[in-house]
Design an enzyme around this catalytic site. Sequence first.
Site, PDB file in Angstrom:
ATOM      1  CD  GLU A 231      38.199  91.311  36.592  1.00  0.00           C
ATOM      2  OE1 GLU A 231      38.013  90.127  36.213  1.00  0.00           O
ATOM      3  OE2 GLU A 231      38.658  92.202  35.857  1.00  0.00           O
ATOM      4  CG  HIS A 232      32.087  89.169  41.154  1.00  0.00           C
ATOM      5  ND1 HIS A 232      31.768  89.046  42.486  1.00  0.00           N
ATOM      6  CD2 HIS A 232      31.551  90.345  40.747  1.00  0.00           C
ATOM      7  CE1 HIS A 232      31.063  90.095  42.870  1.00  0.00           C
ATOM      8  NE2 HIS A 232      30.921  90.906  41.833  1.00  0.00           N
ATOM      9  CB  ALA A 233      35.372  83.364  41.460  1.00  0.00           C
ATOM     10  CG  ASP A 242      33.573  86.205  44.404  1.00  0.00           C
ATOM     11  OD1 ASP A 242      32.708  86.611  43.614  1.00  0.00           O
ATOM     12  OD2 ASP A 242      34.613  85.625  44.042  1.00  0.00           O
TER      13      ASP A 242
END
Length: 596
Positions: A231-233, A242
Amino acid sequence: MAKLFEDPGVDEFRGLDMRNLGIDEAWMVVTSQLTNPSWLYVLSDDCDQCAFKLLASIGAEANNSLEMSTKHGWTLRFRNDNDSTHVPRSTDSNNTLCQLHVTMGEFGVYDVQINPSEGDRANCSFSTAKEPVNIYAPLLACFLFYVVLAFLWIGLKKALRKGYFDGCLYALKLKKRPNVNADESVTCKQTEDDKTKKKSSRLKSLDTFRGISIVVMIFVNDGAGQYFFFEHATWNGLQVADLVFPWFMWIMGVCMPISLRSSLRRKETKLAIFAGILRRSCMLFLLGLINNSLGGHIELSQLRIPGVLQRFAITYLVVGMAGLFFTPADLAAPYQSSKTRKMLQDIIVLWPQWIFFLLLVAGHCFITFFIPIEEECPVGYLGPAGLHLDNKYPGQCIGGAAGYIDRLILTVQHIYNWPTTRQVYESGPYDPEGILGSMLCTFQVFLGAQAGVTLLVFSDWKSRIARWLSWSVLTGTIGTVLCLASQNDGWIPVNKNLWSLSYVMVTTCFAFFLLSVCYYLIDIRKWWTGAPFFYPGMNGILMYLGHQVTYNLFPWHWQSGPMNTHFERLVETLWGVSLWVAIATWLYHKKFFLAL
């Protein structure tokens, strides 16, 4: 199917219902031997420099069962009061009974014992009552499945090339066309061979790189098996999701000077080229607004204005205009030029653009670090606010100047209201595709254009790769210096939400490197055809819009039971990704390509 992996083994353990647990959840049983009640405050490892927040009340001389997330570690602090829902990180010896750091695994059961000690303190211990499951086994199994599939496909293609199935294929052709004669079949085969011998000047590695980005994008947007590291940070940092967006932007930049040169060679006027750039930008922006309305979000007073395609539109317009008005028609160095001039020709021809975009970067830094914003928010703040820095700043300070400008110009109603920080940091609304970040995003597209100009100026593959790798080292070094090779402690942390300068440099470093690798393997050595990523790369805009529209439609997505394991979610995600790759392959062979 779930029983193959991540099987807790029992439906009930010590009276705890294991079926109630979701993905990345475990039971934590807190047993207190204290005569008075206490309160549990928690701090996630994912929350940088945050205040503790109240989680639960712990009964005296009782067992307390809590469902806990296992994505990140926790610091547990037990206190003898609950005067506030948040407490600072600094230990208050008068109210803190004990504190410990724990890590847990999916479907595990853990015991926390609180025993009385001397004075007002207590002793806390942590132990594992039931071992967690292995959440990484599904990843390995799916990886091996695709490896086997790839080897089978390579073997089949080699068998076809060696003619092992010629007899069967010829019989099928005769069955479909019973009147065909030998001469006709030879003529058809010769015609097909002639077609395959025609070579395209298109850079196959660039389409493959774009395809890799698209496939990864669909994978992470469709859930990625709900593995948190895909997932995104949450705020600072760099995770798999990202990487996708900046690579897309950079690849668009690579293509722009190539497209511009083709237009100039066709004797198109600059006015006509500008009209084309403006038309594509407007279409991308409009498609982005339409995409934002998916799911019924059509209330005009709350329609989100920024977005992924909108950022494509803005950067395409700015970089396209700069290239149109500042790039010379002849990119070659003068015949009498020095050796140094010829070595740096791809940079020299872009010197007016370099000045323009460096001024843009300087303007971004000045606004970010020196312009005062709201009274409650400090100048130059780059944090997520909320719980950050012990709840020092209100949630509206998220992103500092970047968030403030969006709220000032676009208003809260027209930006993204559910950022990645909302649950962890309790931050306010923030749009990761906002106005200020678009300035540095434009610079990243220009760095892609620099790679494209290198392609046009130098025809030797060694010169191209040497320059791309040099840019990779340079941008990577700058990014490392800016963030001090640290997630949170650098001058400018790597941050996708802010589209920070270090984020631009680090992701551009990977982009230059990956293009060099793909170019060498595909276009130079021809050890790889680029399949299967090449096919989605040829229909990028269709793949993006298609997977957005079908985000909750069968057969791309489906539900079967609770699906509370990574394995089930991963299979569902990979099925959808594979289906889009198959569609892209079919469209390629049908010669259908969607372009704006």
